[in-house]
Design a protein around this motif. Sequence first.
Motif, mmCIF file in Angstrom:
data_model
loop_
_atom_site.group_PDB
_atom_site.id
_atom_site.type_symbol
_atom_site.label_atom_id
_atom_site.label_comp_id
_atom_site.label_asym_id
_atom_site.label_seq_id
_atom_site.Cartn_x
_atom_site.Cartn_y
_atom_site.Cartn_z
ATOM 1 N N ASN A 256 0.781 -1.085 0.164
ATOM 2 C CA ASN A 256 -0.014 -0.006 0.071
ATOM 3 C C ASN A 256 0.952 1.183 -0.131
ATOM 4 O OD1 ASN A 256 -2.680 1.138 0.215
ATOM 5 N ND2 ASN A 256 -1.797 1.982 2.077
ATOM 6 N N ASN A 257 0.603 1.957 -1.001
ATOM 7 C CA ASN A 257 1.488 3.318 -1.119
ATOM 8 C C ASN A 257 0.469 4.336 -1.129
ATOM 9 O OD1 ASN A 257 4.016 1.693 -1.578
ATOM 10 N ND2 ASN A 257 3.244 1.815 -3.767
ATOM 11 N N HIS A 258 0.708 5.159 0.141
ATOM 12 C CA HIS A 258 -0.280 6.303 0.424
ATOM 13 C C HIS A 258 0.340 7.375 0.861
ATOM 14 C CE1 HIS A 258 -3.748 8.447 1.793
ATOM 15 N NE2 HIS A 258 -4.702 7.477 0.963
ATOM 16 N N PRO A 259 0.039 8.847 0.806
ATOM 17 C CA PRO A 259 0.699 9.852 1.679
ATOM 18 C C PRO A 259 0.116 9.872 3.030
ATOM 19 C CG PRO A 259 -0.682 10.710 0.024
ATOM 20 C CD PRO A 259 -0.592 9.167 -0.303
ATOM 21 N N LEU A 260 0.786 10.432 3.888
ATOM 22 C CA LEU A 260 0.243 10.599 5.172
ATOM 23 C C LEU A 260 -0.463 11.880 5.255
ATOM 24 C CD1 LEU A 260 0.515 9.332 8.267
ATOM 25 C CD2 LEU A 260 2.116 11.345 8.672
ATOM 26 N N ASP A 261 -1.897 11.417 5.148
ATOM 27 C CA ASP A 261 -3.013 12.515 4.911
ATOM 28 C C ASP A 261 -3.578 12.751 6.532
ATOM 29 O OD1 ASP A 261 -4.835 14.264 4.369
ATOM 30 O OD2 ASP A 261 -5.870 13.026 3.000
ATOM 31 N N ARG A 262 -3.098 13.825 7.220
ATOM 32 C CA ARG A 262 -3.580 13.911 8.465
ATOM 33 C C ARG A 262 -5.052 14.775 8.304
ATOM 34 N NH1 ARG A 262 -2.230 10.710 12.559
ATOM 35 N NH2 ARG A 262 0.038 10.637 12.800
ATOM 36 N N GLY A 263 -5.499 14.887 7.226
ATOM 37 C CA GLY A 263 -6.972 15.566 7.284
ATOM 38 C C GLY A 263 -6.797 16.964 7.589
ATOM 39 N N LEU A 264 -7.632 17.531 8.345
ATOM 40 C CA LEU A 264 -7.934 18.911 8.720
ATOM 41 C C LEU A 264 -7.393 19.070 10.164
ATOM 42 C CD1 LEU A 264 -11.294 19.931 7.041
ATOM 43 C CD2 LEU A 264 -8.744 20.184 5.992
ATOM 44 N N THR A 265 -6.912 20.510 10.577
ATOM 45 C CA THR A 265 -6.668 20.667 11.785
ATOM 46 C C THR A 265 -7.546 21.461 12.607
ATOM 47 O OG1 THR A 265 -5.295 22.288 11.271
ATOM 48 C CG2 THR A 265 -4.060 20.417 11.378
ATOM 49 N N HIS A 266 -7.712 21.246 14.040
ATOM 50 C CA HIS A 266 -8.458 21.920 14.772
ATOM 51 C C HIS A 266 -7.772 22.607 16.188
ATOM 52 C CE1 HIS A 266 -12.651 21.067 13.298
ATOM 53 N NE2 HIS A 266 -12.112 20.108 12.684
ATOM 54 N N TYR A 267 -7.025 23.543 15.952
ATOM 55 C CA TYR A 267 -6.252 24.142 16.970
ATOM 56 C C TYR A 267 -6.993 25.231 17.549
ATOM 57 C CZ TYR A 267 -2.006 21.573 15.669
ATOM 58 O OH TYR A 267 -0.942 20.680 15.407
ATOM 59 N N PRO A 268 -6.792 25.543 18.750
ATOM 60 C CA PRO A 268 -7.625 26.538 19.731
ATOM 61 C C PRO A 268 -7.353 27.867 18.733
ATOM 62 C CG PRO A 268 -6.432 25.124 21.156
ATOM 63 C CD PRO A 268 -5.982 24.604 19.791
ATOM 64 N N GLY A 269 -8.236 28.497 18.538
ATOM 65 C CA GLY A 269 -8.018 29.843 17.769
ATOM 66 C C GLY A 269 -8.025 29.893 16.426
ATOM 67 N N GLN A 270 -7.986 28.823 15.604
ATOM 68 C CA GLN A 270 -7.825 28.520 14.321
ATOM 69 C C GLN A 270 -9.086 29.194 13.769
ATOM 70 O OE1 GLN A 270 -6.606 24.738 12.907
ATOM 71 N NE2 GLN A 270 -8.040 24.814 11.236
ATOM 72 N N ARG A 271 -8.770 30.106 12.586
ATOM 73 C CA ARG A 271 -9.772 30.754 12.088
ATOM 74 C C ARG A 271 -10.612 29.822 10.995
ATOM 75 N NH1 ARG A 271 -7.822 35.990 9.225
ATOM 76 N NH2 ARG A 271 -6.795 36.378 11.391
#
Length: 704
Positions: A256-271
């Motif tokens: 299996n060859n696949h990029p490490l796709d961490r999706g979207l981020t949810h940091y405090p204060g992120q706009r």
Amino acid sequence: MRWSRASICLLSLCSVGVHAASLTVPEDGALELPDSVVTGSAESATGPVQGYAATRSASATRTDTALHETPQSVSVVPRDVIDDISATRLQQALDQAGGVGRANNFGGQGLTTFTVRGFTTGEFYRNGFPINRGYPNSPDANTLERVEVLRGPAATLYGRGDPGGTFNVVTKQPLAEQRTTIGSQFTDQGLRRGTLDTGGPLDEEGRLAYRLNVVGEGGDSFRDDVESERYGIAPVLSWQVSDDTRITFEGDFMRNNHPLDRGLTHYPGQRGQPSHSTYYWEKGTDNMLHNDNDMVQLRFEHQLNDDWSLAGGYQYLDGSLKGNAVEANGIAADNVTLNRNFNYRKLEWTDHDFQLNLTGHFETMGFAHTLITGVEYEDYDYSSIINRSTAAYPINIFDPVLGQPRPALGNITTHDRENLKTWAAFVQDQIALTERFKVLGGVRLERFEHKYDDLRINNADWEKADNAVTPRVGVIYDLTDSVAVYANASKSFKPNSGAARLGGGFDPEEGKAYELGMKWAALDGLLNIDTAVFHTIKENVQTVDPVDPSFRIAAGEVRSRGFEVNVAGELTPEWRVIGGYAYVDAEVTKDSTLPKGTRLANIPRNAFNLLNVYEFHDGALRGLGLGVNLKYVDERAGQTTATTYTMTDYTVTDLLSFYKVNEHLRLNLDVRNVFNKGYEEGSFNAYAYPGEPRTVQTGFTYTF
């Protein structure tokens, strides 16, 4: 790889044409087909299921036991379900089992973790052998005969694990008659997939038989700049040495060859969030993780006499996860610039597992017994190195510019070796006290020796040995011929990883669970309806060390309780259903920093799913199947923290259709997430993984 995929698809199309050309039509236009004989046999615990309602399973008892007589909640997702939804992934099959949710998908790598009864679990077995060691690939849907969900602890039979649940994948086995199925699936998001499933006898007597599954797929996804490829081969060879002895060899070799796709981020204060298709990690063939897994099983069954049998085997796992990736370090002061790090990782693992079981059926003092006792030895090795960059590597999450020069590596955050050896023995007895009242009791004794070598400068090595005793007891009583009530209590354990502040390892996690339920074989057994209430506690959960927050201690406690109902079977000969509802109240009950009542990550209070399929058996629409697959998931905490982000609730509707042109050719056309609902299917810390948007999938299978 592209040539392989194209070859499989071309082979599929050519085979259809060759078969059609081989049919000779007489001058009078009447087409004569050869006589066919349909044969059937009673369902076994590991064999095919006719329809959606399985009647037997071995996952909860390690014996061929009727589900109606098993004092525990067990769901079986049969092959017919997998075919009806045109599944390409194990995850899609598990979505059909009630109360099973998605959690961390490891950025598209390996075996996804799921939630069951309030706990996140990755306890996967293949034909009773553990496969969740290291970061394994998920078994391909093409190899699956049935997927079984055992709710609650399973430590008495399987050893270490989470108390929420365990999954056992039962794979396709050799066929008594030659049969070959080739197929392809395509999506409008860019997936291209070809499969081969062939099997049959290799000698005239049928004592030597085989099964071979091959898959090749690749292409784009709904995530921008995310391409992947996956290919594998899974051979099975069985030898009926004598009337009493069978030996089976099974392999599964997956790449299996696949990029490490961490999706979207949810940091405090992120706009806010960009669109779910936005990908702000990195792209290119040099930003890829390569996940290679080899699995070999050698199993045997020997009938000692009419009452006693011996079974067991050996499994070898060898895997690696290597390559480059990009992950997040936090959000900048402007709340739109993501601080990232470039990293290289090399993770490798091997696992040897030996099992030997003795099963007997006998009577004492007028009570019928089904006794199983066994021993197991496992030797697991794991090594890892992760090297990260330290220089700035920022990107704007709303306007990502990919392809930036990569910073140099120079921060080795992980470099270690780990070995875990276990020795175990168990015994379990199923006793029929009367025709309607049955009791199950068992206990497992397990010793594990855990050694951890930290190869970094701080050299926080440790060794730990411990013993675990995991009993369970269950009772079930038939109120009528179709309704039974049951109760059970059981324990679980799981070794903790990592090093404590003062050196050494941690005490293992320990769980205890209680369950009350009812099983109803409605409509003369065509529809299974199961309900249960449960209460589970897990202790020695790792939490922050109050002396030094950079370390952990095993002092936390979490509790989960709830109610669930699951259905599977047929409402009419044409209308089949599978699904369930679960209410779960899961929270922290003791922790060094978290307040009591903190919700556990990824756990919805309410979850519902139901697959409805109607297949026409007569008339002009004969062979046409239409279906609706509904899934509702309540809001979930993104992290188990005092202050966290929340993933909103969502409802997804899938429409499916298939048409059996004849006994050979089957076509399918499906639309998943038909209303294009935006949602997040699971999370890991500050990462949240967006769910699939509206996706059209079409394909065919041809059997000859």
